[in-house]
Design a protein around this motif. Structure first.
Motif, PDB file in Angstrom:
ATOM      1  N   TYR A  57       0.839  -1.203   0.000  1.00 40.13           N
ATOM      2  CA  TYR A  57       0.000   0.000   0.000  1.00 40.13           C
ATOM      3  C   TYR A  57       0.875   1.254   0.000  1.00 40.13           C
ATOM      4  O   TYR A  57       0.615   2.225  -0.709  1.00 40.13           O
ATOM      5  N   ALA A  58       1.942   1.235   0.782  1.00 39.83           N
ATOM      6  CA  ALA A  58       2.840   2.387   0.872  1.00 39.83           C
ATOM      7  C   ALA A  58       3.649   2.572  -0.407  1.00 39.83           C
ATOM      8  O   ALA A  58       3.861   3.698  -0.871  1.00 39.83           O
TER       9      ALA A  58
ATOM     10  N   CYS B 206       2.924   1.715  -3.551  1.00 36.75           N
ATOM     11  CA  CYS B 206       2.143   2.078  -4.740  1.00 36.75           C
ATOM     12  C   CYS B 206       1.236   3.271  -4.431  1.00 36.75           C
ATOM     13  O   CYS B 206       0.070   3.312  -4.825  1.00 36.75           O
ATOM     14  N   ASN B 207       1.787   4.247  -3.739  1.00 36.74           N
ATOM     15  CA  ASN B 207       0.963   5.323  -3.202  1.00 36.74           C
ATOM     16  C   ASN B 207       0.693   6.471  -4.150  1.00 36.74           C
ATOM     17  O   ASN B 207      -0.091   7.351  -3.853  1.00 36.74           O
ATOM     18  N   SER B 208       1.341   6.516  -5.295  1.00 33.06           N
ATOM     19  CA  SER B 208       1.113   7.664  -6.174  1.00 33.06           C
ATOM     20  C   SER B 208       1.532   7.345  -7.600  1.00 33.06           C
ATOM     21  O   SER B 208       2.209   6.341  -7.857  1.00 33.06           O
TER      22      SER B 208
ATOM     23  N   CYS C 206       3.168  -3.047  -8.473  1.00 29.26           N
ATOM     24  CA  CYS C 206       2.368  -1.818  -8.588  1.00 29.26           C
ATOM     25  C   CYS C 206       1.626  -1.732  -9.919  1.00 29.26           C
ATOM     26  O   CYS C 206       0.828  -0.810 -10.122  1.00 29.26           O
TER      27      CYS C 206
ATOM     28  N   ARG D  88      -5.371   0.848  -3.160  1.00 33.52           N
ATOM     29  CA  ARG D  88      -4.508   1.195  -4.286  1.00 33.52           C
ATOM     30  C   ARG D  88      -4.340  -0.038  -5.159  1.00 33.52           C
ATOM     31  O   ARG D  88      -4.054  -1.132  -4.664  1.00 33.52           O
TER      32      ARG D  88
ATOM     33  N   ARG E 120      -4.552  -0.587   3.602  1.00 32.93           N
ATOM     34  CA  ARG E 120      -3.654  -0.239   4.700  1.00 32.93           C
ATOM     35  C   ARG E 120      -3.233  -1.465   5.512  1.00 32.93           C
ATOM     36  O   ARG E 120      -2.088  -1.588   5.930  1.00 32.93           O
TER      37      ARG E 120
END
Length: 252
Positions: free
Chosen positions: A32-33, A35-37, A61, A224, A239
């Motif tokens: 989750y962290a 692939c955050n943007s 990702c 995500r 999360r």
């Protein structure tokens, strides 16, 4: 404040903070962290799932078929066979063009780009794209001389825009496959206004269809989008942990 009064007060503050910041805040899933943007590559300023950029993002990702390579602010796709000229996430459209091979000074000869069921399941060609038949490992065929293209020194290769004509000579060649080109390029080959190299280098558009509905549901649930390579299927990174489709827990 006297020292004897500090300890009850500090216990009260810790109690408040423990309720304001639950334990899960410190245990966010690494996928989750990661692939955050979205990421950037030259003119492509919003690269997101199903695409992923090799060397910048983890493989999970994005979808395996949608790997991009970013070099000198240019994006390349499909093992660097294509240069990505534009990407529209709203219409899910990718504009691509085959690249020149610097060692040959011309468009690289595509040995295999068969339109398989796997490709059809994730890409949809626009009405401006058609297929031509590629014949590799052939004997010398005079009737196809205008469609010849140098691929190696041992045999002949032909890029034939007329399917019925190509099928007449399948037995004279080692193997064959279909290749996507713009309709204008195929027409140029047929009427002689374009050479094979010019036709292969023309840009065109494809539309991607890689589980977009599922990805939208994942995003709306607070997740995500990503891909589970172990079971070869899309995943929703949340999360707490990956979920199959949406973040079903109360954590968002």
């Amino acid at each position: 404040m006297h020292l004897k009064d500090f300890f009850p007060f500090s216990s009260f503050v810790i109690s408040i903070l423990s309720h304001a910041f639950p334990k899960y805040v410190c245990a966010i899933d690494f996928r989750y962290a990661a692939c955050n943007s979205s990421v950037k590559c030259g003119r492509l300023g919003n690269i997101q799932y199903p695409f992923w950029v090799n060397g910048i993002q983890p493989t999970y990702c994005g979808h395996p078929w949608f790997r991009l390579d970013c070099q000198n602010d240019e994006a390349f796709w499909s093992e660097k066979q294509f240069r990505v000229l534009d990407m529209d996430n709203n219409t899910r459209t990718l504009k691509i063009a085959r690249i020149n091979d610097p060692s040959m000074g011309r468009i690289a000869c595509p040995y295999y780009f068969n339109i398989t069921k796997d490709l059809i399941s994730i890409f949809r060609f626009t009405s401006d794209v058609t297929m031509i038949r590629v014949l590799h490992g052939c004997l010398l065929i005079k009737d196809l001389s205008s469609y010849a293209y140098p691929c190696n020194n041992q045999s002949q290769s032909y890029f034939v825009p007329n399917e019925s004509l190509a099928k007449k000579y399948l037995s004279s060649c080692g193997y064959n496959f279909l290749l996507s080109v713009p309709r204008s390029a195929a027409e140029g080959l047929r009427n002689g206004s374009l050479g094979v190299g010019e036709a292969l280098g023309k840009e065109y558009e494809v539309k991607w269809t890689a589980n977009e509905t599922q990805c939208e549901k994942c995003r709306k649930s607070g997740g995500r989008c990503g891909y589970d390579l172990n079971i070869n299927t899309p995943s929703c990174f949340c999360r707490d942990k990956p979920h199959q489709q949406t973040c079903t827990s109360s954590i968002k």
